[in-house]
Design a protein around this motif. Structure first.
Motif, short mmCIF file in Angstrom:
data_model
loop_
_atom_site.label_atom_id
_atom_site.label_comp_id
_atom_site.label_asym_id
_atom_site.label_seq_id
_atom_site.Cartn_x
_atom_site.Cartn_y
_atom_site.Cartn_z
N ARG A 1 8.21 132.00 -22.16
CA ARG A 1 9.64 131.69 -22.14
C ARG A 1 10.33 132.62 -21.16
O ARG A 1 10.15 133.84 -21.22
CB ARG A 1 10.26 131.86 -23.54
CG ARG A 1 11.69 131.35 -23.61
CD ARG A 1 12.21 131.27 -25.04
NE ARG A 1 12.45 132.57 -25.65
CZ ARG A 1 11.81 133.04 -26.71
NH1 ARG A 1 10.88 132.30 -27.29
NH2 ARG A 1 12.09 134.22 -27.19
N VAL B 1 5.74 135.15 -25.03
CA VAL B 1 6.45 135.43 -26.27
C VAL B 1 5.61 135.12 -27.50
O VAL B 1 6.05 135.33 -28.63
CB VAL B 1 7.78 134.64 -26.34
CG1 VAL B 1 8.74 135.10 -25.25
CG2 VAL B 1 7.53 133.13 -26.22
N GLY C 1 13.20 129.49 -28.17
CA GLY C 1 13.95 130.70 -28.48
C GLY C 1 15.01 130.50 -29.54
O GLY C 1 15.77 131.41 -29.85
#
Length: 543
Positions: free
Chosen positions: A242, A247, A266
């Protein structure tokens, strides 16, 4: 224990691929921020992320297309590979790639496509006479080993998309087999970049079976995809990027859909948001309420044989059909982009024969076409985003006979914010954007003209889940303002999500329609039933 720790302590021997601290910047944009990646022998690892997350940049570093910034390292089966990888020589270090466009020569035969790379890399040996009989027999043996049914003598351009994808994967895997023969170890990694994009849902099982066979032979597989269903089907782990950074590195079987979506986007979606994003149709809208803005009668051309329907203002009308059913030709036929056509069409400001339509005339009449193949027909990769986005409105930026590039880029930068195109730099070439962001530019190009009729062919092909829903909302908003949208797709989940009505296309004709509430299974069943009925009618007519 994390997925990374389980990988490191799993199989004996070094990983098939071990990359560390890979980074890349383009101007002031950090496309990749020190990413690590591990793929073990015999393991399928999914690489996930929104468009613009860094997936394409990472793959291009592995292929040698991009040179990473200093500090990155790459090892294949424990052997250090100097970076950058020599462009075009990735196979010599144990990497082989299959991209969306497959890289096949459609006018050549299967056997020629299968062995062309082998003969090119043999140097002087490639000048020896070709014994085509022996080559075809060797091809049959290779296909049998992978459980793939392909005719070595068939012309590749005549194969269905699934068969072409299988051929590309077998060819890439054979390149890795050659690499193994020249080394003492059994390494090698196959990189599949969006291999399911052009495949109908019911044929993806053949690709999954082949990927399992490849992994079963001890090759690592890096599976780059937006297709969550495919990822769950064949991947052991998922590495998530990301904004250029890693992540997550998770075991697929131990991670929920909600957790994967949160890693990719996210954002944690609440239950109401998830239900809205996956809802099928609206049982409150059963009949279009706006006036008819497109009336088609007896349309024929290409695979379209006799199609009639009406499209209303404010309506999203889905067209569902199997590949080859004719639905894929319908948008181009109505845009005046096909030869040898028949039938008639009526628009608010014009009516006449379809044969009288040309793309320029259709545009002037307020009709827009978003093609499935944006690389070939929707955009020019070598031109800036501004030129692609505003190419249909250039006259607005001409002053005293000169094109004001500065004003055009300024306007395009505003549009990148409106349509959430990333990076927000309209002076960049289209090629610098990810597939999903390129698709937003293509859509923005047409929306700049405020068309009354939008013809969409697979408009979310090859885009991530977040961008897909952005496109859904963008089109819903346009329909709410009165635009009439014809949405042609083989993705029945998508049609169920966006359509107010759905037409069933089979054997070049509209075989029926269904109204909400929808489900993917219902649409699939109806399409196959319509196809079977149409085939039975054909047999009856011939006999």
């Amino acid at each position: 224990m994390s997925a990374k720790e389980q990988t490191a302590s799993g199989p004996a021997g070094p990983p098939a691929l071990l990359a560390s601290n890979l980074a890349k910047s383009f101007g002031g944009v950090r496309a990749l921020k020190g990413v690590d990646l591990v793929v073990d022998a015999g393991e399928v690892v999914a690489l996930l992320g929104e468009n613009g997350s860094g997936k394409s940049t990472l793959v291009k570093i592995l292929s040698g297309y991009h040179a990473p910034e200093p500090g990155g390292t790459l090892a294949m089966n424990g052997a250090t590979v100097p970076l950058p990888v020599p462009l075009g020589q990735a196979r010599t270090v144990g990497l082989s790639f299959v991209y969306q466009d497959l890289g096949l020569a459609p006018d050549l035969r299967v056997v020629e496509n299968l062995f062309v790379g082998h003969r090119v890399t043999r140097g002087a040996g490639s000048m020896s006479p070709i014994r085509w009989g022996a080559e075809r027999e060797r091809a049959r043996e290779i296909f049998a080993r992978y459980g793939v049914e392909l005719d070595p003598s068939a012309q590749v351009g005549r194969l269905r998309p699934t068969s072409q994808a299988l051929l590309a994967i077998v060819r890439a895997t054979e390149e890795l087999q050659e690499y193994r023969h020249g080394h003492e170890h059994s390494g090698g990694v196959l990189v599949l970049d969006e291999p399911t994009v052009f495949l109908p849902e019911h044929e993806k099982v053949f690709l999954f079976d082949l990927v399992r066979r490849v992994a079963g032979e001890g090759f690592g597989v890096l599976f780059v995809s937006h297709d969550m269903t495919a990822v769950r089907e064949i991947a052991r782990r998922a590495v998530v990027l990301r904004d250029g950074a890693e992540v997550g590195d998770v075991l697929v079987t131990e991670t929920s859909d909600a957790d994967l979506i949160e890693l990719v986007s996210g954002h944690r979606l609440d239950r109401a948001t998830i239900e809205q994003a996956t809802s099928y149709g609206s049982d409150t809208v059963t009949e279009p309420v706006g006036p008819v803005v497109l009336s088609v009668s007896g349309a024929r051309g290409g695979r379209v044989r006799d199609v009639s329907f009406e499209l209303h203002a404010g309506e999203i009308l889905g067209v569902a059909g199997l590949l080859g059913a004719g639905s894929e030709d319908l948008p181009y036929l109505l845009f005046g982009d096909m030869a040898s056509v028949g039938g008639s069409v009526r628009l608010p400001d014009w009516s006449g024969e379809i044969a009288e339509l040309t793309p320029s005339r259709a545009i002037a009449l307020g009709v827009a076409l978003v093609p499935a193949d944006r690389k070939q027909h929707g955009a020019v990769a070598e031109l800036p985003v501004a030129h692609n986005m505003l190419s249909l409105a250039l006259r607005n930026f001409v002053r005293n006979g000169f094109l004001r590039i500065d004003r055009m880029i300024g306007t395009a930068n505003q549009r990148t914010a409106t349509y959430d195109v990333r990076p927000r730099d309209a002076s960049l070439n289209m090629a610098a954007l990810s597939g999903g962001n390129q698709q937003k530019v293509v859509l923005a190009r047409w929306l700049e003209r405020d068309p009354g009729v939008l013809l969409l062919h697979e408009p979310t092909q090859g885009v991530d889940v977040a961008t897909r829903h952005q496109i859904y909302e963008l089109m819903r908003a346009r329909a709410a303002k009165g635009a009439a949208i014809l949405w042609v797709s083989t993705d029945f989940d998508e049609l169920a999500t966006v359509s107010q009505r759905i037409l069933l296309c089979a054997n070049g004709r509209i075989a029926g329609s269904i109204a909400p509430p929808y489900s993917r299974d219902r649409i699939t069943s109806e399409v196959y039933s319509a196809t079977a009925r149409g085939a039975a009618r054909e047999v009856s007519t011939v006999s």
